[in-house]
Design a protein around this motif. Structure first.
Motif, PDB file in Angstrom:
ATOM      1  N   LEU A 143      47.552  36.478  34.846  1.00  0.00           N
ATOM      2  CA  LEU A 143      46.341  37.019  35.029  1.00  0.00           C
ATOM      3  C   LEU A 143      45.289  36.271  34.904  1.00  0.00           C
ATOM      4  N   ILE A 144      44.739  36.511  33.599  1.00  0.00           N
ATOM      5  CA  ILE A 144      44.001  35.390  32.690  1.00  0.00           C
ATOM      6  C   ILE A 144      44.333  34.327  31.632  1.00  0.00           C
ATOM      7  N   GLU A 145      43.321  33.477  31.356  1.00  0.00           N
ATOM      8  CA  GLU A 145      44.201  32.235  30.741  1.00  0.00           C
ATOM      9  C   GLU A 145      44.103  32.584  29.579  1.00  0.00           C
ATOM     10  N   GLU A 146      45.513  32.270  28.552  1.00  0.00           N
ATOM     11  CA  GLU A 146      45.183  32.802  27.376  1.00  0.00           C
ATOM     12  C   GLU A 146      45.645  31.371  26.444  1.00  0.00           C
ATOM     13  N   ASN A 147      45.853  31.452  25.329  1.00  0.00           N
ATOM     14  CA  ASN A 147      45.244  30.918  23.918  1.00  0.00           C
ATOM     15  C   ASN A 147      46.517  30.778  23.090  1.00  0.00           C
ATOM     16  N   PRO A 148      48.359  30.291  23.497  1.00  0.00           N
ATOM     17  CA  PRO A 148      48.770  30.380  22.010  1.00  0.00           C
ATOM     18  C   PRO A 148      49.125  30.267  20.389  1.00  0.00           C
ATOM     19  N   GLY A 214      36.348  38.029  22.777  1.00  0.00           N
ATOM     20  CA  GLY A 214      36.146  38.433  23.929  1.00  0.00           C
ATOM     21  C   GLY A 214      36.097  38.376  25.380  1.00  0.00           C
ATOM     22  N   ILE A 215      36.256  36.622  24.973  1.00  0.00           N
ATOM     23  CA  ILE A 215      35.621  36.118  26.497  1.00  0.00           C
ATOM     24  C   ILE A 215      37.307  35.924  27.275  1.00  0.00           C
ATOM     25  N   TYR A 216      37.143  36.650  28.280  1.00  0.00           N
ATOM     26  CA  TYR A 216      38.492  36.535  29.562  1.00  0.00           C
ATOM     27  C   TYR A 216      38.193  35.535  30.649  1.00  0.00           C
ATOM     28  N   ARG A 217      38.687  34.828  31.239  1.00  0.00           N
ATOM     29  CA  ARG A 217      38.524  34.691  32.453  1.00  0.00           C
ATOM     30  C   ARG A 217      40.160  34.074  33.554  1.00  0.00           C
ATOM     31  N   PHE A 218      39.733  34.783  34.691  1.00  0.00           N
ATOM     32  CA  PHE A 218      40.796  34.781  35.369  1.00  0.00           C
ATOM     33  C   PHE A 218      41.556  33.372  35.584  1.00  0.00           C
ATOM     34  N   ARG A 219      42.748  32.972  35.345  1.00  0.00           N
ATOM     35  CA  ARG A 219      43.650  32.018  35.755  1.00  0.00           C
ATOM     36  C   ARG A 219      43.065  31.681  36.620  1.00  0.00           C
ATOM     37  N   PRO A 220      43.982  30.135  37.432  1.00  0.00           N
ATOM     38  CA  PRO A 220      43.142  29.755  39.185  1.00  0.00           C
ATOM     39  C   PRO A 220      43.991  29.929  39.614  1.00  0.00           C
ATOM     40  N   GLY A 221      43.849  31.518  41.014  1.00  0.00           N
ATOM     41  CA  GLY A 221      44.196  30.667  41.987  1.00  0.00           C
ATOM     42  C   GLY A 221      45.088  33.244  41.956  1.00  0.00           C
ATOM     43  N   SER A 222      44.854  33.609  40.768  1.00  0.00           N
ATOM     44  CA  SER A 222      45.362  34.896  39.897  1.00  0.00           C
ATOM     45  C   SER A 222      44.304  35.413  41.186  1.00  0.00           C
ATOM     46  N   GLN A 223      43.201  36.069  40.342  1.00  0.00           N
ATOM     47  CA  GLN A 223      41.803  36.711  41.210  1.00  0.00           C
ATOM     48  C   GLN A 223      42.590  36.941  43.002  1.00  0.00           C
ATOM     49  N   GLU A 224      42.334  35.738  43.581  1.00  0.00           N
ATOM     50  CA  GLU A 224      42.770  35.706  44.952  1.00  0.00           C
ATOM     51  C   GLU A 224      44.434  36.158  45.574  1.00  0.00           C
ATOM     52  N   PHE A 225      45.387  36.208  44.621  1.00  0.00           N
ATOM     53  CA  PHE A 225      46.382  36.405  45.188  1.00  0.00           C
ATOM     54  C   PHE A 225      46.859  37.879  44.098  1.00  0.00           C
ATOM     55  N   VAL A 226      45.642  38.840  44.336  1.00  0.00           N
ATOM     56  CA  VAL A 226      45.821  40.208  43.641  1.00  0.00           C
ATOM     57  C   VAL A 226      45.168  40.706  44.829  1.00  0.00           C
ATOM     58  N   ASP A 227      44.353  39.789  45.773  1.00  0.00           N
ATOM     59  CA  ASP A 227      42.812  40.555  46.579  1.00  0.00           C
ATOM     60  C   ASP A 227      44.432  40.626  47.435  1.00  0.00           C
ATOM     61  N   VAL A 228      45.138  39.780  47.934  1.00  0.00           N
ATOM     62  CA  VAL A 228      46.309  39.756  48.844  1.00  0.00           C
ATOM     63  C   VAL A 228      46.980  40.600  48.642  1.00  0.00           C
ATOM     64  N   LEU A 229      47.345  41.150  47.580  1.00  0.00           N
ATOM     65  CA  LEU A 229      48.185  42.581  47.436  1.00  0.00           C
ATOM     66  C   LEU A 229      47.389  43.464  47.416  1.00  0.00           C
ATOM     67  N   ILE A 230      46.224  43.492  48.002  1.00  0.00           N
ATOM     68  CA  ILE A 230      45.333  44.716  47.582  1.00  0.00           C
ATOM     69  C   ILE A 230      44.899  44.772  49.044  1.00  0.00           C
ATOM     70  N   HIS A 231      45.029  43.924  49.276  1.00  0.00           N
ATOM     71  CA  HIS A 231      44.831  43.935  50.920  1.00  0.00           C
ATOM     72  C   HIS A 231      45.955  44.491  52.082  1.00  0.00           C
ATOM     73  N   TYR A 232      47.108  44.166  51.395  1.00  0.00           N
ATOM     74  CA  TYR A 232      48.538  44.647  52.234  1.00  0.00           C
ATOM     75  C   TYR A 232      49.282  46.046  51.191  1.00  0.00           C
ATOM     76  N   LYS A 233      47.714  46.326  50.423  1.00  0.00           N
ATOM     77  CA  LYS A 233      48.678  47.847  49.769  1.00  0.00           C
ATOM     78  C   LYS A 233      49.723  47.931  49.510  1.00  0.00           C
ATOM     79  N   ILE A 234      49.525  46.501  48.293  1.00  0.00           N
ATOM     80  CA  ILE A 234      51.066  46.744  47.170  1.00  0.00           C
ATOM     81  C   ILE A 234      50.468  46.940  46.549  1.00  0.00           C
ATOM     82  N   PRO A 235      51.057  48.164  45.660  1.00  0.00           N
ATOM     83  CA  PRO A 235      50.612  49.032  44.893  1.00  0.00           C
ATOM     84  C   PRO A 235      50.873  47.491  43.139  1.00  0.00           C
ATOM     85  N   ILE A 236      49.618  47.864  42.223  1.00  0.00           N
ATOM     86  CA  ILE A 236      50.188  47.174  40.706  1.00  0.00           C
ATOM     87  C   ILE A 236      50.131  47.498  39.939  1.00  0.00           C
TER      88      ILE A 236
END
Length: 382
Positions: A143-148, A214-236
Motif C-alpha cells: 500500500l505504501i512505499e518501502e525502502n528495504p 515518519g514519511i509515508y506515501r502511497f504506492r502508485p495505483g494503491s489508493q485507486e485500488f482501495v477506493d474500488v474495493l470500498i466502492h464494491y463494499k469488499i471488507p479489507i
C-alpha cells in the motif's frame, strides 16, 4: 451375533451402510454377512448403537471390497446440528449417543454470503457467487512505499549497540516479515530471555522509525485500488508486524482512517511470516473462511504463508522482480492493474460453505482369472 466392523458411515445425513462384514456366533465361528442397511432417518453422524431389529439383506455374491469416498465438508456444520435435535424421531429402533459438545463453535464462521432477508433473487445469487470475498493487505511495499535498505540498516545499528556480529545479507533476507522477537531468538540467536527479547525488539523498532522519519506515501495505483474495493463494499484487513501504535500513526498520516475493517499487528500474533498465523487471525476477525480471502503481499514469504492458510495470493513486484514471485496466483507491478473481475476469478472455488457433495461409491472386485488366461493365450499365439 456381534458385528465386528462397520465399513462406512455417511457423514452427510445419509443412511449408514454396513457391507462385507464378518460376524461371530456364540461358538466363535465366523460367518459372512453380505449387506445390511440401517433404516432411513435423520442421522447426525453420532455414535450408533445397533439393536436386534436390523435385518440383513442378501446379495447375489459378496462384494470383495467397498470403498466409500465421502468428503467431510459437512463436519463443520455438525457443530450446529443441535438446532435439529427436536426433529429427531422419538420412536426409532436404534439409539444415538453423542460424546461431543452440543454448543456451536466459533470457527468456522457461518455462511455470510447468503442472506435470506434479501428480496431480490439475483442479488442473493450474486452474493452466493465468487464475488463474495475479503481482502487482506500488507502495509509496506504493497500500500505504501518501502525502502528495504532501512530495515537492514536498523539491524546493523542494533548489532553494533549490542556488540553482536552484523547479520549478513542472506540472513536479513531470511528474517523479512518476521516479528522482531522471532528474528532475534530463532535466526540471529542474540538472546533467549523474554525481557531481553522485548528490549531488543523495541530498540530495533525505535531505530527503524528514526531512520524512516515518519514519511509515508502511497504506492502508485494503491489508493485507486482501495477506493474500488470500498466502492464494491469488499471488507479489507491490514496485517503487519509493526507495533499497533506505529501502524495507527502511519494510517493517520496518510488519511485513510476507517478504511480497514480489521487491523492485525505484532501484538496480536506470536509469529510472523512465513507462519500463516497473521492471515488466519485476520480471516477470523473478518468472519470469512480462508478460501474466501485474498492476500496482497510483495514477497515469497507472504506467498508461502497465504498458501499455507489456504488463501489466494496476489504478489506486488515492488522490491522483487516478477520472475521471483512466480509462486503467487497473480503477479502485478501496480495494484490498479487488477479489477474486481480478477478477484472474482481468484475466489471462484468449490468452497465447503456451499452445498453438500454427493457420496461416491466405488466397488472394486478381483480380476477374473478367465480374462487374464485369455490374454495370455493371445500373447502366446502372436
Amino acid at each position: 451375533m456381534m458385528v465386528e466392523s462397520i465399513s462406512a458411515t455417511s457423514v452427510l445425513r445419509h443412511s449408514p451402510v454396513l457391507g462385507l462384514h464378518q460376524c461371530k456366533d456364540v461358538g466363535g465361528k465366523k460367518k459372512a454377512v453380505g449387506f445390511v442397511r440401517i433404516p432411513q432417518n435423520d442421522f447426525l453422524c453420532r455414535k450408533l448403537v445397533c439393536c436386534s431389529s436390523l435385518r440383513g439383506v442378501g446379495v447375489g455374491r459378496p462384494l470383495r471390497r467397498i470403498l466409500v469416498k465421502a468428503q467431510a465438508m459437512g463436519l463443520a456444520k455438525e457443530a450446529y446440528s443441535y438446532q435439529d435435535e427436536e426433529r429427531l424421531p422419538r420412536n426409532f429402533n436404534h439409539g444415538s449417543d453423542s460424546g461431543v459438545d452440543r454448543k456451536p463453535s466459533l470457527w468456522p464462521p457461518e455462511n455470510r454470503a447468503d442472506n435470506a432477508a434479501l428480496q431480490n433473487p439475483l442479488l442473493r445469487q450474486e452474493r452466493m457467487g465468487c464475488g463474495w470475498l475479503g481482502a487482506i493487505f500488507e502495509w509496506e511495499g504493497v500500500l505504501i512505499e518501502e525502502n528495504p535498505d532501512l530495515e537492514k540498516q536498523a539491524w546493523l545499528i542494533l548489532s553494533q549497540e549490542e556488540g553482536k556480529s552484523p547479520p549478513p545479507t542472506f540472513v536479513t533476507r531470511r528474517i523479512e516479515g518476521m516479528k522482531n522477537e522471532q528474528a532475534i531468538s530463532e535466526v540471529l540467536c542474540w538472546a533467549r530471555e523474554p525481557s531481553q527479547l522485548r528490549r531488543m525488539a523495541t530498540r530495533k523498532e525505535e531505530i527503524y522509525q528514526s531512520l524512516q522519519g515518519g514519511i509515508y506515501r502511497f504506492r502508485p495505483g494503491s489508493q485507486e485500488f482501495v477506493d474500488v474495493l470500498i466502492h464494491y463494499k469488499i471488507p479489507i484487513a491490514l496485517v503487519s508486524t509493526r507495533p499497533r501504535k506505529t501502524l495507527e500513526n502511519a494510517i493517520g498520516a496518510i488519511g485513510i482512517e476507517g478504511v480497514f475493517s480489521v487491523i492485525v499487528t505484532a501484538e496480536d500474533v506470536y509469529r510472523g511470516k512465513p507462519d500463516p498465523e497473521m492471515f488466519m487471525y485476520a480471516a477470523q476477525l473478518l468472519q470469512f473462511l480462508p478460501e474466501r480471502c485474498i492476500v496482497f503481499g510483495n514477497s515469497n514469504q507472504t506467498v508461502e504463508a497465504a498458501h499455507d492458510a489456504r488463501m489466494k495470493c496476489v504478489a506486488v513486484a515492488s522490491k522483487h522482480p516478477v520472475y521471483e514471485l512466480g509462486a503467487a496466483d497473480l503477479v502485478v507491478k501496480r495494484l490498479d492493474e487488477l479489477s474486481v473481475v480478477d478477484l472474482k476469478n481468484l475466489a471462484d472455488i468449490d468452497s465447503p460453505e456451499f452445498g453438500e457433495p454427493e457420496l461416491e461409491m466405488e466397488f472394486e472386485e478381483e480380476a477374473d482369472l478367465s480374462s487374464s488366461t485369455s490374454v495370455a493365450t493371445d500373447d502366446d499365439f502372436w
